[in-house]
Design a protein around this motif. Sequence first.
Motif, PDB file in Angstrom:
ATOM      1  N   UNK A  61      51.062  13.818  24.367  1.00 22.93           N
ATOM      2  CA  UNK A  61      49.873  13.986  23.534  1.00 22.93           C
ATOM      3  C   UNK A  61      50.185  14.866  22.329  1.00 22.93           C
ATOM      4  N   UNK A  62      50.966  15.918  22.582  1.00 18.66           N
ATOM      5  CA  UNK A  62      51.347  16.828  21.493  1.00 18.66           C
ATOM      6  C   UNK A  62      52.117  16.105  20.405  1.00 18.66           C
ATOM      7  N   UNK A  63      53.033  15.251  20.815  1.00 19.24           N
ATOM      8  CA  UNK A  63      53.821  14.503  19.836  1.00 19.24           C
ATOM      9  C   UNK A  63      52.987  13.443  19.124  1.00 19.24           C
ATOM     10  N   UNK A  64      52.097  12.835  19.873  1.00 25.70           N
ATOM     11  CA  UNK A  64      51.249  11.820  19.258  1.00 25.70           C
ATOM     12  C   UNK A  64      50.372  12.424  18.166  1.00 25.70           C
ATOM     13  N   UNK A  65      49.974  13.666  18.378  1.00 25.35           N
ATOM     14  CA  UNK A  65      49.181  14.375  17.372  1.00 25.35           C
ATOM     15  C   UNK A  65      49.867  14.387  16.016  1.00 25.35           C
ATOM     16  N   UNK A  66      51.195  14.423  16.044  1.00 27.83           N
ATOM     17  CA  UNK A  66      51.961  14.490  14.799  1.00 27.83           C
ATOM     18  C   UNK A  66      52.470  13.118  14.393  1.00 27.83           C
ATOM     19  N   UNK A  67      51.727  12.103  14.769  1.00 28.49           N
ATOM     20  CA  UNK A  67      52.111  10.740  14.446  1.00 28.49           C
ATOM     21  C   UNK A  67      52.295  10.485  12.960  1.00 28.49           C
ATOM     22  N   UNK A  98      55.579   8.483  12.398  1.00 32.15           N
ATOM     23  CA  UNK A  98      55.399   7.080  12.032  1.00 32.15           C
ATOM     24  C   UNK A  98      54.999   6.259  13.234  1.00 32.15           C
ATOM     25  N   UNK A  99      54.379   5.109  13.022  1.00 26.07           N
ATOM     26  CA  UNK A  99      53.861   4.287  14.121  1.00 26.07           C
ATOM     27  C   UNK A  99      54.939   3.763  15.064  1.00 26.07           C
ATOM     28  N   UNK A 100      56.104   3.370  14.546  1.00 25.34           N
ATOM     29  CA  UNK A 100      57.146   2.814  15.424  1.00 25.34           C
ATOM     30  C   UNK A 100      57.602   3.857  16.430  1.00 25.34           C
ATOM     31  N   UNK A 101      57.943   5.043  15.927  1.00 26.17           N
ATOM     32  CA  UNK A 101      58.384   6.119  16.813  1.00 26.17           C
ATOM     33  C   UNK A 101      57.300   6.471  17.817  1.00 26.17           C
ATOM     34  N   UNK A 102      56.060   6.471  17.365  1.00 23.25           N
ATOM     35  CA  UNK A 102      54.955   6.836  18.255  1.00 23.25           C
ATOM     36  C   UNK A 102      54.778   5.799  19.363  1.00 23.25           C
ATOM     37  N   UNK A 103      54.928   4.532  19.005  1.00 18.20           N
ATOM     38  CA  UNK A 103      54.819   3.474  20.015  1.00 18.20           C
ATOM     39  C   UNK A 103      55.939   3.614  21.042  1.00 18.20           C
ATOM     40  N   UNK A 163      54.608  23.102  18.160  1.00 17.65           N
ATOM     41  CA  UNK A 163      53.172  22.794  18.194  1.00 17.65           C
ATOM     42  C   UNK A 163      52.458  23.485  17.036  1.00 17.65           C
ATOM     43  N   UNK A 164      52.754  24.763  16.854  1.00 20.35           N
ATOM     44  CA  UNK A 164      52.109  25.510  15.767  1.00 20.35           C
ATOM     45  C   UNK A 164      52.568  24.999  14.405  1.00 20.35           C
ATOM     46  N   UNK A 165      53.856  24.739  14.324  1.00 25.10           N
ATOM     47  CA  UNK A 165      54.395  24.166  13.088  1.00 25.10           C
ATOM     48  C   UNK A 165      53.695  22.845  12.783  1.00 25.10           C
ATOM     49  N   UNK A 166      53.471  22.068  13.824  1.00 27.85           N
ATOM     50  CA  UNK A 166      52.780  20.793  13.667  1.00 27.85           C
ATOM     51  C   UNK A 166      51.374  20.967  13.128  1.00 27.85           C
ATOM     52  N   UNK A 167      50.697  22.008  13.566  1.00 27.29           N
ATOM     53  CA  UNK A 167      49.340  22.254  13.062  1.00 27.29           C
ATOM     54  C   UNK A 167      49.353  22.588  11.580  1.00 27.29           C
ATOM     55  N   UNK A 168      50.490  23.100  11.111  1.00 25.87           N
ATOM     56  CA  UNK A 168      50.613  23.421   9.684  1.00 25.87           C
ATOM     57  C   UNK A 168      51.083  22.216   8.871  1.00 25.87           C
ATOM     58  N   UNK A 226      61.762  12.997  17.029  1.00 28.23           N
ATOM     59  CA  UNK A 226      62.518  11.792  17.388  1.00 28.23           C
ATOM     60  C   UNK A 226      63.630  12.095  18.387  1.00 28.23           C
ATOM     61  N   UNK A 227      64.125  13.335  18.394  1.00 32.67           N
ATOM     62  CA  UNK A 227      65.301  13.622  19.214  1.00 32.67           C
ATOM     63  C   UNK A 227      64.961  14.099  20.619  1.00 32.67           C
ATOM     64  N   UNK A 228      63.988  14.964  20.731  1.00 31.18           N
ATOM     65  CA  UNK A 228      63.768  15.631  22.013  1.00 31.18           C
ATOM     66  C   UNK A 228      63.412  14.628  23.103  1.00 31.18           C
ATOM     67  N   UNK A 229      64.038  14.815  24.253  1.00 28.93           N
ATOM     68  CA  UNK A 229      63.704  13.970  25.392  1.00 28.93           C
ATOM     69  C   UNK A 229      62.311  14.333  25.889  1.00 28.93           C
TER      70      UNK A 229
END
Lengths: 188, 188
Positions: free
Chosen positions: A105-111, A115-120, B11-16, B91-94
């Motif tokens: 969910x955290x990563x999806x927030x930064x979609x 980008x859509x491909x990575x998010x999918x 997460x915080x960086x993402x909010x910015x 994109x990188x983090x598992x």
Amino acid sequence: MSQDLPTTSYALLGLLSFGDDLSGYELKQRADRTLRFYWVSPAMSQVYTELARLTKLGLVRAREDTTAPTRSTRRFQITAAGRRDLQRWLSSATVEFPALKHPIALRLLMGHLAGPETSVTLLEDYLGLLAERRAELQAVRDSLIVDPHSPVDRFRYPRMVADWGLDYYESERAMVVELIRRVAATDT
Amino acid sequence: MSQDLPTTSYALLGLLSFGDDLSGYELKQRADRTLRFYWVSPAMSQVYTELARLTKLGLVRAREDTTAPTRSTRRFQITAAGRRDLQRWLSSATVEFPALKHPIALRLLMGHLAGPETSVTLLEDYLGLLAERRAELQAVRDSLIVDPHSPVDRFRYPRMVADWGLDYYESERAMVVELIRRVAATDT
DNA sequence: TGTAGCATGTAAGCCGTTACATGATTGA
DNA sequence: TCAATCATGTAACGGCTTACATGCTACA
């Protein structure tokens, strides 16, 4: 005489309240089978630390297995005081809302950055993990059969909790499928 | 140059990364409105600690607000390096599986100690908390309208995440109602 | 004979919390 | 004028992790 222990202590104490006595090693295994899905699975080292503390407080008692020579297996069982304390905790403690740490969910927030491909891809990977987890919990649930040797059905509540988890995984799966649809519908 | 920061930093960086610059105080507020529901809401002190670290790493930049005399408001914005780093992390983090700490499920597990009445009360209380939470998240979701000033729809992904949360709360509600039925059906 | 599983623990350290400390601004 | 909100930070410490250290037992 324990005032207030961390929740994990009560969780482990709770695992010892099902009637059998366990070694630290076995307690860890039981935690991996049950606690893991809706609390945490403490590290081995913490299980032993916790058992030492509970012993000092008189909430569990060790029965030394003196058959082995050097490093004996110590089996722990809950004491009457421990059972009392657990009961007190169960009725007294104010219930906190569940805490969720959801990296997807955290990563999806930064979609917008990914980008859509990575998010999918992210969501599809999650679907895979979810199926794995679900299968693991299903196996646990299946093992929680009615104990014929027990007068009361010991696993009645653990079964409910497991079913709760399975229901959660199913609702996650359905919603993630829906989210993939929504993300994919993004015009690039 | 950052190798690997704790997830909360990202997460915080993402909010910015949504385009506006925020003070530590405002960042905490934003975390309370969004992050709280599926990650954690860090303490104020940690927000400032984190901002100090991100600044040292060059991932955010402070713009001193020199209008005030003594304690000025420092507003932080993400840098190009920060945006790059976030993208790399995305994109990188598992992907780890979500971690759930569910005190109600934990207590229900020990229903054999608490008894059916206490367990039902527990679940009913949870139903109340759940409704509160749901309302809070619904308010957040409602505020995530399409920004008319933005060329791209900035809140598209945050909306999806919020909807995800609402869906989760709804499925929890339904399952808890079912669990109450099951616990109440216990013969005492 | 060597590796996987059983078994127990100590030490160091990370991530985050609460408690503490300080001060400006705004509105009732 | 006093309380609430805005605003920024340091110190201490709690809960848990990983890394390390040790040794037995069963089996392939």
